[in-house]
Design an enzyme around this catalytic site. Structure first.
Site, short mmCIF file in Angstrom:
data_model
loop_
_atom_site.label_atom_id
_atom_site.label_comp_id
_atom_site.label_asym_id
_atom_site.label_seq_id
_atom_site.Cartn_x
_atom_site.Cartn_y
_atom_site.Cartn_z
N GLU A 18 -0.64 1.80 -5.15
CA GLU A 18 -0.47 3.25 -4.92
C GLU A 18 -1.62 4.03 -5.56
OE1 GLU A 18 -0.30 4.13 -8.24
OE2 GLU A 18 1.28 5.63 -7.87
N TRP A 19 -2.76 3.33 -5.79
CA TRP A 19 -4.04 3.94 -6.16
C TRP A 19 -4.01 4.68 -7.51
CZ3 TRP A 19 -2.65 6.79 -1.20
CH2 TRP A 19 -2.65 5.90 -0.10
N GLY A 20 -3.02 4.36 -8.34
CA GLY A 20 -2.93 5.05 -9.63
C GLY A 20 -2.37 6.44 -9.52
N ASP A 69 -9.95 3.52 -3.61
CA ASP A 69 -10.64 2.32 -3.13
C ASP A 69 -12.04 2.19 -3.71
OD1 ASP A 69 -8.41 2.08 -1.61
OD2 ASP A 69 -9.44 2.06 0.32
N ASP A 108 0.83 -1.22 0.00
CA ASP A 108 0.00 0.00 0.00
C ASP A 108 0.86 1.27 0.00
OD1 ASP A 108 -2.39 1.45 0.09
OD2 ASP A 108 -3.24 0.25 1.71
#
Ligand code: GLA
Length: 674
Positions: free
Chosen positions: A210-212, A232, A177
């Site tokens: 890393e959520w883009g 998320d 994460d």
């Protein structure tokens, strides 16, 4: 990131009767961006990991950090993978998310599993899972701490020692994460862990989370086997849809050993209908996304197991060619997405984003198949086959997806012809009234449909009567059986959505029987009241809302009904109105009898400075009035729209272009004049 996912309360989605009303012309179908038959061109990954998208389970979407996330849950899921045939279907990884560790490392700097949750440690869980022929995954963050506010240790600066510990425990998969990353360059952080995992000598799938944020699709293919492309997911239609739209354009970056990850599945968690969950699962499969089950299988419904266990859909996701499906066309919320398969066939999703039934259409050549006199068409949810002369077309229910596999083979002649069913007529009706509809059954096959009959069934108490013939001896390619119907809605029928079923039975030239069915929705409405009414006092047709339910006369409180506050914009409190959260669409029936919608609009004061939204009033499909982007600092603005002649008006709030965080939007004093 939001750490506590709020559960969206079910909104009512009202499907209209037919796409025929809504402009059913065939869609323009630009050629696919990807080449037709060349195999994936991405370099062959050297480590042989995740040559197809990873499949498994992760607890986060169902438990987050609650105490029920523990050894017995994880082992129970592994048991169910075997018992319910999910292991046979391809599910392999059983993954632990955040909160498995204690907040403090031991004196040697080692991670310590939480003894309450994992009394026998992580190695014991790994052994249990391995004994079942499955694999174990774990989680940490490329930061000083993980995302949970309790402050569990992250791996930044401990990469080699933590990776060693994971390998010693027998871990097969790491989700890494991005929280508390201390501003250290992402590529550097994710590379260090890649090297640390490599140094262990154990094959460990490396999931970059890393959520883009730093476009990992541009640099992570050499680092990990998958990378999150978005923030998320939440268990709501709006969240799933927005993630889907962000992930679709990234198709060129995916391939064997390097996948786009639009986040884990919400199927079965309760915030969407089964139709919506089938869409979620269909679209994730067409996008070659990782399939990580996110519901607690110990309490899952048979419908959830049916969706997650559909091997024909899983085969689309797991196809060895490893192509992510690409958008062939999208217009007015009608999407055609096609995925090239290793055997030369195409998986094709006809996906309906809208709140009403839509006709969605494409052709075999538009999805990249070679010209042929006919094709085999396999419906991957109904598990039936037919032949088509080239048209792929259906009335798709609101929020639904037709998922088919189309093959240019010689076997098509063994299959009965495909037919397209439609019902045209007003989607709205009133109690005690009679409505006229027209059904059409069209032969899309190369062969004729013979001894064709059509039927329309309504809810109990409704009268449905054909007013023209319901049978045809034979329908050659492209020919249509058209039937008119008179439907009477009983007096006293409550307003709301009612299901009708249109069905056809026919035979192939070789005598084989076939049938097809579409659900259609008739909405019983009450005419809007004369004069001026507060919209918050009227029944709505449907709502879509970013978080929680739309509120009447209060702001949006994000989770449960009634958890909002007095509507307040720029310090002014309003007694009447609607409180919503972007992305939002609240629809009201106006039946062509109203003239004006007006409201004082703005971002509610309750969320401090962060919210930015834009308001729009739509009269049917037309934008009748709109604001620019409004911020929390602005006072209420007057928004007035001429809605003369509209059947339906929509109060729409979009996110102002920066995501939906803190977007609490108010339609203060919203009024309708009829
Ligand atoms: C982040 C991730 C989620 C989940 C949580 C756990 O938000 O994106 O997928 O792992 O952290 O805290």
């Amino acid at each position: 990131m939001r750490h506590l996912l709020t559960r969206t309360i079910r909104r009512r989605v009202i499907g209209a009767l037919t796409a025929g009303l809504l402009g059913a012309a065939g869609l323009a179908a630009p050629a696919l961006a990807t080449p037709r038959t060349t195999p994936a061109t991405a370099p062959a990954p050297t480590d042989g990991l995740a040559l197809t998208p990873p499949m498994g389970f992760n607890n986060w979407n169902s438990t987050q950090c609650r105490a029920e996330f523990n050894e017995s849950m994880v082992e129970g899921i592994a048991d169910l993978f075997v018992a319910k045939g999910l292991k046979d279907a391809g599910y392999q990884y059983v993954n632990l998310d955040d909160c498995w560790a204690l907040p403090t490392r031991d004196a040697d700097g080692k991670l310590v599993p939480d003894p309450e949750r994992f009394p026998h440690g992580i190695k014991a869980v790994a052994d249990y899972v391995h004994a079942k022929g499955l694999k174990l995954g774990i989680y940490t963050s490329a930061g000083t701490k993980t995302c949970n506010p309790a402050g569990f240790p992250g791996a930044l600066g401990h990469e080699y020692s933590d990776a060693r510990q994971f390998a010693d425990w027998g871990v097969d998969y790491l989700k890494y994460d991005n929280c508390n990353n201390q501003g250290v360059d992402a590529k550097q952080r994710y590379t260090t862990m890649r090297d640390a995992l490599k140094a262990t000598g154990r094959p460990i799938v490396y999931s970059i989370c890393e959520w883009g944020a730093n476009k990992p699709w541009e640099w992570a293919a050499d680092l990990g086997q998958l990378w999150r492309t978005t923030g998320d997911i939440g268990d709501s239609w709006g969240s799933m849809l927005s993630i889907l739209k962000q992930n679709l354009p990234l198709a060129p970056y995916a391939g064997p050993g390097h996948w786009n990850d639009p986040d884990m599945l919400e199927v079965g968690n309760g915030g969407m209908t089964d139709t919506e969950y089938r869409t979620h699962f269909s679209m994730w499969s067409v996008m070659a996304a990782p399939l990580l089950i996110g519901s607690d299988l110990r309490t899952a419904s048979p419908a959830t197991f049916d969706i997650l266990g559909n091997k024909e859909v899983i085969a689309v996701d797991q196809d060895p060619l490893g192509k992510q499906g690409a958008v062939v066309s999208s217009e007015g919320g009608r999407w055609v997405v096609a995925k090239e398969m290793a055997d030369g066939s195409r998986a094709v999703a006809l996906f309906n984003e809208t709140n009403t039934a839509q006709r969605i259409s494409t052709t075999a050549t538009a999805v990249g198949l070679p010209r042929a006199s006919a094709y085999t068409l396999r419906d991957l949810w109904r598990h039936t086959s037919s032949n088509t002369a080239g048209t792929i077309s259906a009335t798709v229910p609101a929020h639904g997806t037709l998922l088919v596999r189309v093959t240019a083979d010689r076997k098509w002649a063994e299959q009965p012809p495909a037919v397209e069913l439609r019902l045209d007529g007003s989607p709205f009706t009133e109690a005690g009234r009679t409505v006229d509809y027209t059904s059409t059954v069209t032969d899309l096959g190369r062969t004729a449909a013979e001894r064709v009959s059509v039927s329309l069934a309504g809810p109990a108490g409704w009268t449905v009567r054909p007013t023209s013939p319901t049978t045809a001896g034979a329908l050659p390619t492209g020919h249509t059986l058209r039937t008119t119907w008179r439907v009477t809605v009983p007096e006293g029928t409550a307003t709301g959505a009612y299901d009708l079923t249109l069905r056809t039975d026919y035979r192939a030239p070789n005598g084989v029987r076939a049938s097809s069915e579409v659900p259609v929705t008739a909405t019983v409405v009450a005419p809007p009241p004369h004069g001026v009414s507060y919209l918050g006092d009227l029944p709505w047709l449907s709502t879509v809302n970013g978080y929680g339910p739309v509120e009447r006369d209060t702001s949006n409180g994000e989770s449960a009904a009634g958890d909002g506050h007095p509507i307040t914009i720029g310090g002014t409190v309003y007694a009447k109105g609607l409180g919503v959260h972007a992305e939002s669409d609240v629809a009201f029936y106006t039946g062509g009898l109203c003239s004006t919608v007006s409201a004082r609009v703005g971002v509610d004061d309750e969320k401090g400075g962060a919210g930015t939204v834009a308001f729009e009033i739509r009269a049917d499909d037309t934008k009748a009035a709109a604001t620019g982007v409004l911020t929390n600092a602005m006072p209420a603005q007057q928004l007035t729209a001429d809605v003369t002649g509209a059947q339906v008006v929509h109060l729409v709030v979009t996110d102002g272009g920066d995501g939906i965080d803190s977007d609490h939007a108010d339609w203060a004093d919203a009024k309708l004049t009829c």
